[in-house]
Enzyme design. Sequence first.
Site, PDB file in Angstrom:
ATOM      1  N   LYS A   1     -11.476   6.708  10.213  1.00  0.00           N
ATOM      2  CA  LYS A   1     -12.099   4.830  10.428  1.00  0.00           C
ATOM      3  C   LYS A   1     -10.859   4.215  11.021  1.00  0.00           C
ATOM      4  O   LYS A   1     -10.681   3.711  12.240  1.00  0.00           O
ATOM      5  CB  LYS A   1     -12.550   3.852   9.767  1.00  0.00           C
ATOM      6  CG  LYS A   1     -12.500   2.319   9.824  1.00  0.00           C
ATOM      7  CD  LYS A   1     -13.737   1.985   9.060  1.00  0.00           C
ATOM      8  CE  LYS A   1     -12.905   1.104   7.335  1.00  0.00           C
ATOM      9  NZ  LYS A   1     -11.530   0.168   7.704  1.00  0.00           N
ATOM     10  N   ASN A   2      -9.408   4.617  10.461  1.00  0.00           N
ATOM     11  CA  ASN A   2      -8.199   3.572  10.700  1.00  0.00           C
ATOM     12  C   ASN A   2      -7.291   3.866  12.144  1.00  0.00           C
ATOM     13  O   ASN A   2      -7.190   3.646  12.443  1.00  0.00           O
ATOM     14  CB  ASN A   2      -7.474   3.011   9.110  1.00  0.00           C
ATOM     15  CG  ASN A   2      -8.510   2.095   8.157  1.00  0.00           C
ATOM     16  OD1 ASN A   2      -9.339   1.835   8.686  1.00  0.00           O
ATOM     17  ND2 ASN A   2      -7.679   2.192   7.308  1.00  0.00           N
TER      18      ASN A   2
ATOM     19  N   CYS B   1     -11.171 -12.431   3.445  1.00  0.00           N
ATOM     20  CA  CYS B   1     -11.706 -12.362   4.005  1.00  0.00           C
ATOM     21  C   CYS B   1     -12.261 -11.466   2.214  1.00  0.00           C
ATOM     22  O   CYS B   1     -10.914 -11.466   2.035  1.00  0.00           O
ATOM     23  CB  CYS B   1     -12.033  -9.992   4.538  1.00  0.00           C
ATOM     24  SG  CYS B   1     -11.233  -8.653   3.404  1.00  0.00           S
TER      25      CYS B   1
ATOM     26  N   ARG C   1      -5.169 -12.823   4.065  1.00  0.00           N
ATOM     27  CA  ARG C   1      -4.642 -11.575   5.106  1.00  0.00           C
ATOM     28  C   ARG C   1      -4.659 -12.341   6.377  1.00  0.00           C
ATOM     29  O   ARG C   1      -4.835 -12.696   7.494  1.00  0.00           O
ATOM     30  CB  ARG C   1      -6.387 -10.444   5.325  1.00  0.00           C
ATOM     31  CG  ARG C   1      -6.569 -10.005   4.412  1.00  0.00           C
ATOM     32  CD  ARG C   1      -7.973  -8.346   4.980  1.00  0.00           C
ATOM     33  NE  ARG C   1      -6.876  -7.492   5.385  1.00  0.00           N
ATOM     34  CZ  ARG C   1      -8.036  -6.447   6.176  1.00  0.00           C
ATOM     35  NH1 ARG C   1      -9.246  -5.969   5.435  1.00  0.00           N
ATOM     36  NH2 ARG C   1      -7.108  -5.344   6.175  1.00  0.00           N
TER      37      ARG C   1
ATOM     38  N   ASP D   1      -6.817   1.356   0.045  1.00  0.00           N
ATOM     39  CA  ASP D   1      -8.207   1.375   0.155  1.00  0.00           C
ATOM     40  C   ASP D   1      -8.689   3.288  -0.711  1.00  0.00           C
ATOM     41  O   ASP D   1     -10.373   3.539  -1.052  1.00  0.00           O
ATOM     42  CB  ASP D   1      -8.427   2.060   1.445  1.00  0.00           C
ATOM     43  CG  ASP D   1      -8.091   1.094   2.517  1.00  0.00           C
ATOM     44  OD1 ASP D   1      -7.821   0.141   2.440  1.00  0.00           O
ATOM     45  OD2 ASP D   1      -8.083   1.813   3.667  1.00  0.00           O
TER      46      ASP D   1
ATOM     47  N   ARG E   1     -19.828   0.591   6.674  1.00  0.00           N
ATOM     48  CA  ARG E   1     -18.929  -0.360   7.342  1.00  0.00           C
ATOM     49  C   ARG E   1     -17.849   1.306   7.539  1.00  0.00           C
ATOM     50  O   ARG E   1     -16.824   1.248   8.612  1.00  0.00           O
ATOM     51  CB  ARG E   1     -18.565  -1.217   6.992  1.00  0.00           C
ATOM     52  CG  ARG E   1     -18.118  -2.694   7.231  1.00  0.00           C
ATOM     53  CD  ARG E   1     -17.168  -3.667   7.187  1.00  0.00           C
ATOM     54  NE  ARG E   1     -16.327  -3.001   7.338  1.00  0.00           N
ATOM     55  CZ  ARG E   1     -15.001  -3.491   6.411  1.00  0.00           C
ATOM     56  NH1 ARG E   1     -14.709  -3.981   5.285  1.00  0.00           N
ATOM     57  NH2 ARG E   1     -13.941  -2.854   7.201  1.00  0.00           N
TER      58      ARG E   1
HETATM   59  C1  UD1 Z   1      -5.187  -1.791   7.368  1.00  0.00           C
HETATM   60  C2  UD1 Z   1      -6.140  -0.458   7.246  1.00  0.00           C
HETATM   61  C3  UD1 Z   1      -6.556  -0.789   5.742  1.00  0.00           C
HETATM   62  C4  UD1 Z   1      -6.007  -0.807   5.213  1.00  0.00           C
HETATM   63  C5  UD1 Z   1      -4.761  -1.436   5.320  1.00  0.00           C
HETATM   64  C6  UD1 Z   1      -3.916  -1.031   3.611  1.00  0.00           C
HETATM   65  C7  UD1 Z   1      -7.636  -0.320   9.268  1.00  0.00           C
HETATM   66  C8  UD1 Z   1      -7.842  -0.871   9.829  1.00  0.00           C
HETATM   67  N1  UD1 Z   1      -7.247  -1.243   8.054  1.00  0.00           N
HETATM   68  O1  UD1 Z   1      -5.622  -2.855   7.368  1.00  0.00           O
HETATM   69  O2  UD1 Z   1      -7.927  -0.075   5.139  1.00  0.00           O
HETATM   70  O3  UD1 Z   1      -5.929  -1.287   3.561  1.00  0.00           O
HETATM   71  O4  UD1 Z   1      -4.275  -1.469   6.479  1.00  0.00           O
HETATM   72  O5  UD1 Z   1      -3.300   0.383   4.027  1.00  0.00           O
HETATM   73  O6  UD1 Z   1      -6.421   0.330   9.578  1.00  0.00           O
HETATM   74  N2  UD1 Z   1      -0.142  -9.471   5.745  1.00  0.00           N
HETATM   75  C9  UD1 Z   1       0.568 -10.292   6.594  1.00  0.00           C
HETATM   76  N3  UD1 Z   1       1.114 -10.703   7.791  1.00  0.00           N
HETATM   77  C10 UD1 Z   1       0.342 -10.342   8.874  1.00  0.00           C
HETATM   78  C11 UD1 Z   1      -0.566  -8.567   7.898  1.00  0.00           C
HETATM   79  C12 UD1 Z   1      -0.497  -8.300   7.416  1.00  0.00           C
HETATM   80  O7  UD1 Z   1       1.323 -10.784   5.472  1.00  0.00           O
HETATM   81  O8  UD1 Z   1       0.501 -10.654  10.053  1.00  0.00           O
HETATM   82  C13 UD1 Z   1      -0.003  -8.858   4.669  1.00  0.00           C
HETATM   83  C14 UD1 Z   1      -1.738  -8.499   4.104  1.00  0.00           C
HETATM   84  O9  UD1 Z   1      -2.571  -9.706   4.114  1.00  0.00           O
HETATM   85  C15 UD1 Z   1      -1.240  -7.263   3.032  1.00  0.00           C
HETATM   86  C16 UD1 Z   1      -0.775  -6.739   3.156  1.00  0.00           C
HETATM   87  O10 UD1 Z   1       0.290  -7.506   4.509  1.00  0.00           O
HETATM   88  O11 UD1 Z   1      -1.347  -7.857   2.051  1.00  0.00           O
HETATM   89  C17 UD1 Z   1      -1.195  -5.149   4.083  1.00  0.00           C
HETATM   90  O12 UD1 Z   1      -1.710  -5.845   5.200  1.00  0.00           O
HETATM   91  P1  UD1 Z   1      -1.806  -4.677   6.369  1.00  0.00           P
HETATM   92  O13 UD1 Z   1      -1.095  -3.761   6.624  1.00  0.00           O
HETATM   93  O14 UD1 Z   1      -1.870  -5.037   8.296  1.00  0.00           O
HETATM   94  O15 UD1 Z   1      -3.294  -4.256   6.181  1.00  0.00           O
HETATM   95  P2  UD1 Z   1      -5.372  -3.929   7.857  1.00  0.00           P
HETATM   96  O16 UD1 Z   1      -3.723  -3.760   9.242  1.00  0.00           O
HETATM   97  O17 UD1 Z   1      -5.409  -5.071   7.481  1.00  0.00           O
END
Ligand code: UD1
Length: 424
Positions: A22-23, A118, A123, A308, A402
């Site tokens: 998925k990711n 979410c 996030r 995850d 999902r």
């Molecule tokens: C992706 C994965 C998700 C997984 C996560 C962490 C996909 C589609 N989803 O989510 O399944 O759980 O990586 O391995 O690939 N953060 C900030 N600011 C930002 C962006 C992120 O503070 O601008 C924080 C988030 O709130 C969170 C952490 O960074 O606490 C990790 O988030 P991130 O690595 O960005 O996860 P996703 O890309 O949303």
Amino acid sequence: MERYVIRGGNRLEGVVRVGGAKNSILPILAAVLLNKRSEEIILTNVPRIRDVAKMVEILRSLGVSVTWSGSNMAVSTSNVHSYLIDEKLMREMRSTVFLMGALLGRFGEVCISRPGGCAIGHRPIGLHLKGLTALGVQFREQQQGYLYGSSVRLTGADIHLDYPSVGATENIMLAAVYAHGMTTIANAAKEPEIVDLQNFLNKMGARVRGAGTDQIRVEGVSQLASVEYSVIPDRIVAGTLMMAVAASGGDVILEKLIPAHLEAVTAKLREAGVQIREENDRLRVQGVARPEAVEFVRTLPYPGFPTDLQAQMMALLTRARGSSIIVESVFESRFKHVGELNRMGASIIVATDNRTAIINGVKKLTGATVAAADLRAGAALVVAGLSAEGETIVEGLEHVKRGYENLEGDLSKIGADIRRVGGL
Ligand code: UD1
């Protein structure tokens, strides 16, 4: 309402195959927007999950044509006409956020509605916006929560991420593909799905190096070509099946996965007394009647233990001999499964920081009606239900669907008593 009905206690045995990640497919489906050629892109090993269906709906709303054939997908992007992502579609799936980089790359403009929080936390997208701004994008808040970004010319830059965010790394990579000059992303996320995105982009003709390390370099190019590409196996689905087999004390061979992507998980399962043997693209998982407690599991960015799989690991440890500690360090609110597992007889206490859980192993879980609050919490309740005495009903299947193509089918094939009931 759809739900799983599980009769616990069956020992899982046999062979099961893991599908595409998925990711990986979600950012790859964003990346296809960068292709301006008339030929189709062919994607294979695509999981038919709800998040992919949502992403396809969004791509179609932008003018992309998508044709399915089994787990293959033909994508034509020659008629893409819009850079505006509808608010309703955006709300339905947070991952649409990395369409920003791709749409900026294609049009120099993007208009999205700001994604909300979410089930697993607030996030924010600050890191995405900071990175794209460094490439020359100017953002303006608009009415109704829309965010408009534009750039006359994207230009390569040196970007240091404060945190190795997966989505921000991908967004910046996508926007940098057509940027003028060199972009460097330091403290980049190192997840295998980022390597997969790099490989897909490079097959199309991009020049991306370093994915899988904390420094990624993207040299801008002026055009890309249509290609055929196969998505990597889903390490989280594989990990979920490993936990399910371990929880049932079973003996199963998982096929078509990449064992190296699961090293942190394998290490913790071995600590719990589970035997794991690796061979090329296969893993043999042999559980025990009751797992051993694991002193400490801490979720971290890759190659650390994946957030995850935290919920599923917790489900396994509920029946361990002794007490285990799990620290969730990636997301702020990812213990929604705890209350439900306790309803099944588990003994889990969450510290007031809402980041640390102490799991006091119990001899048995008992079937109950429980509800999935998010995707992986749902998977954890299934793992628990498989090892519980009596009948467990898991509600909230829309979350599970999902990210799992056919969890009940995979588990039934290896001997689980699980049925999906209700729904259309
Ligand atoms: C992706 C994965 C998700 C997984 C996560 C962490 C996909 C589609 N989803 O989510 O399944 O759980 O990586 O391995 O690939 N953060 C900030 N600011 C930002 C962006 C992120 O503070 O601008 C924080 C988030 O709130 C969170 C952490 O960074 O606490 C990790 O988030 P991130 O690595 O960005 O996860 P996703 O890309 O949303």
